[in-house]
Design a protein around this motif. Sequence first.
Motif, PDB file in Angstrom:
ATOM      1  N   PHE A 126       2.837   1.821  -6.966  1.00 23.25           N
ATOM      2  CA  PHE A 126       2.470   3.232  -7.056  1.00 23.25           C
ATOM      3  C   PHE A 126       1.304   3.604  -6.163  1.00 23.25           C
ATOM      4  O   PHE A 126       0.417   2.780  -5.885  1.00 23.25           O
ATOM      5  CB  PHE A 126       2.112   3.577  -8.505  1.00 23.25           C
ATOM      6  CG  PHE A 126       3.310   3.676  -9.403  1.00 23.25           C
ATOM      7  CD1 PHE A 126       3.860   2.535  -9.975  1.00 23.25           C
ATOM      8  CD2 PHE A 126       3.902   4.909  -9.658  1.00 23.25           C
ATOM      9  CE1 PHE A 126       4.978   2.621 -10.793  1.00 23.25           C
ATOM     10  CE2 PHE A 126       5.012   4.996 -10.475  1.00 23.25           C
ATOM     11  CZ  PHE A 126       5.555   3.859 -11.039  1.00 23.25           C
ATOM     12  N   GLY A 127       1.294   4.873  -5.764  1.00 25.48           N
ATOM     13  CA  GLY A 127       0.145   5.444  -5.106  1.00 25.48           C
ATOM     14  C   GLY A 127      -0.894   5.909  -6.120  1.00 25.48           C
ATOM     15  O   GLY A 127      -0.703   5.777  -7.332  1.00 25.48           O
ATOM     16  N   ASP A 128      -1.992   6.464  -5.608  1.00 23.82           N
ATOM     17  CA  ASP A 128      -3.079   6.909  -6.491  1.00 23.82           C
ATOM     18  C   ASP A 128      -2.757   8.204  -7.227  1.00 23.82           C
ATOM     19  O   ASP A 128      -3.425   8.546  -8.199  1.00 23.82           O
ATOM     20  CB  ASP A 128      -4.357   7.110  -5.676  1.00 23.82           C
ATOM     21  CG  ASP A 128      -4.974   5.796  -5.266  1.00 23.82           C
ATOM     22  OD1 ASP A 128      -5.540   5.714  -4.153  1.00 23.82           O
ATOM     23  OD2 ASP A 128      -4.888   4.835  -6.053  1.00 23.82           O
ATOM     24  N   LEU A 166       3.128  11.257  -8.868  1.00 23.82           N
ATOM     25  CA  LEU A 166       3.014   9.868  -8.440  1.00 23.82           C
ATOM     26  C   LEU A 166       4.186   9.500  -7.534  1.00 23.82           C
ATOM     27  O   LEU A 166       5.333   9.803  -7.848  1.00 23.82           O
ATOM     28  CB  LEU A 166       3.007   8.917  -9.641  1.00 23.82           C
ATOM     29  CG  LEU A 166       1.886   9.069 -10.643  1.00 23.82           C
ATOM     30  CD1 LEU A 166       2.023   8.007 -11.738  1.00 23.82           C
ATOM     31  CD2 LEU A 166       0.535   8.945  -9.987  1.00 23.82           C
ATOM     32  N   LYS A 170       0.842  -1.179   0.000  1.00 26.52           N
ATOM     33  CA  LYS A 170       0.000   0.000   0.000  1.00 26.52           C
ATOM     34  C   LYS A 170       0.880   1.232   0.000  1.00 26.52           C
ATOM     35  O   LYS A 170       1.708   1.417   0.900  1.00 26.52           O
ATOM     36  CB  LYS A 170      -0.889   0.003   1.241  1.00 26.52           C
ATOM     37  CG  LYS A 170      -1.922   1.099   1.272  1.00 26.52           C
ATOM     38  CD  LYS A 170      -3.038   0.864   0.302  1.00 26.52           C
ATOM     39  CE  LYS A 170      -4.152   1.877   0.473  1.00 26.52           C
ATOM     40  NZ  LYS A 170      -5.220   1.707  -0.547  1.00 26.52           N
ATOM     41  N   VAL A 171       0.712   2.051  -1.037  1.00 26.97           N
ATOM     42  CA  VAL A 171       1.399   3.331  -1.108  1.00 26.97           C
ATOM     43  C   VAL A 171       0.322   4.394  -1.054  1.00 26.97           C
ATOM     44  O   VAL A 171      -0.570   4.420  -1.909  1.00 26.97           O
ATOM     45  CB  VAL A 171       2.220   3.452  -2.409  1.00 26.97           C
ATOM     46  CG1 VAL A 171       2.889   4.816  -2.476  1.00 26.97           C
ATOM     47  CG2 VAL A 171       3.268   2.337  -2.480  1.00 26.97           C
TER      48      VAL A 171
END
Lengths: 115, 107
Positions: A106-108, A90, A3-4
């Motif tokens: 990657f994060g959202d 990002l 989880k990023v």
Amino acid sequence: DVKVTQSSRYLVKRTGEKVFLECVQDMDHENMFWYRQDPGLGLRLIYFSYDVKMKEKGDIPEGYSVSREKKERFSLILESASTNQTSMYLCASSSPVQGRGSAQHFGDGTRLSIL
Amino acid sequence: AQRVTQPEKLLSVFKGAPVELKCNYSYSGSPELFWYVQYSRQRLQLLLRHISRESIKGFTADLNKGETSFHLKKPFAQEEDSAMYYCALSGRNKLVFGAGTILRVKS
């Protein structure tokens, strides 16, 4: 599952402001990255970090700085925001594989608008 | 210098047609290549990597060192394949991305 998490999905700031974008990962990854994503240009690396308190410039570091005080957190700082820094940002993390590259998670993303 | 070229900004195909997203790279060492995908309103995610030699969602990609290519292929496109696809090259724990190709699958 990795989880990023990026602190904001959308952000609006004014020119000249100091802007902080925060990123946290929960998988104890050594490597963390900041990119900007622009249509037709793909992802361009701004800064990355291999370890706490370590940082290296990417391809487009001008106008940005970073901070990594803790392993799980990597902050991107726009020292004095300008309109050409309006973009999608990002954050990503990865765990190094000896002698090889490794996949990044990657994060959202944070869509930043500078007015 | 490390470079990734995706020559097509947009690829539009009909459902059921074959798909080939092109990727060419420049790298002096032994490359490691990836395909990432970003569906609408979702985060960028890994689709496949060449060392795994796997098929994900019907997609495959073969590394051709002679042609320095890593094209992404699928024999029969589906509407849910519509997305932005990025080819990426890894070197020293960094990734270099191509500009991306938008795939649109029409019904």
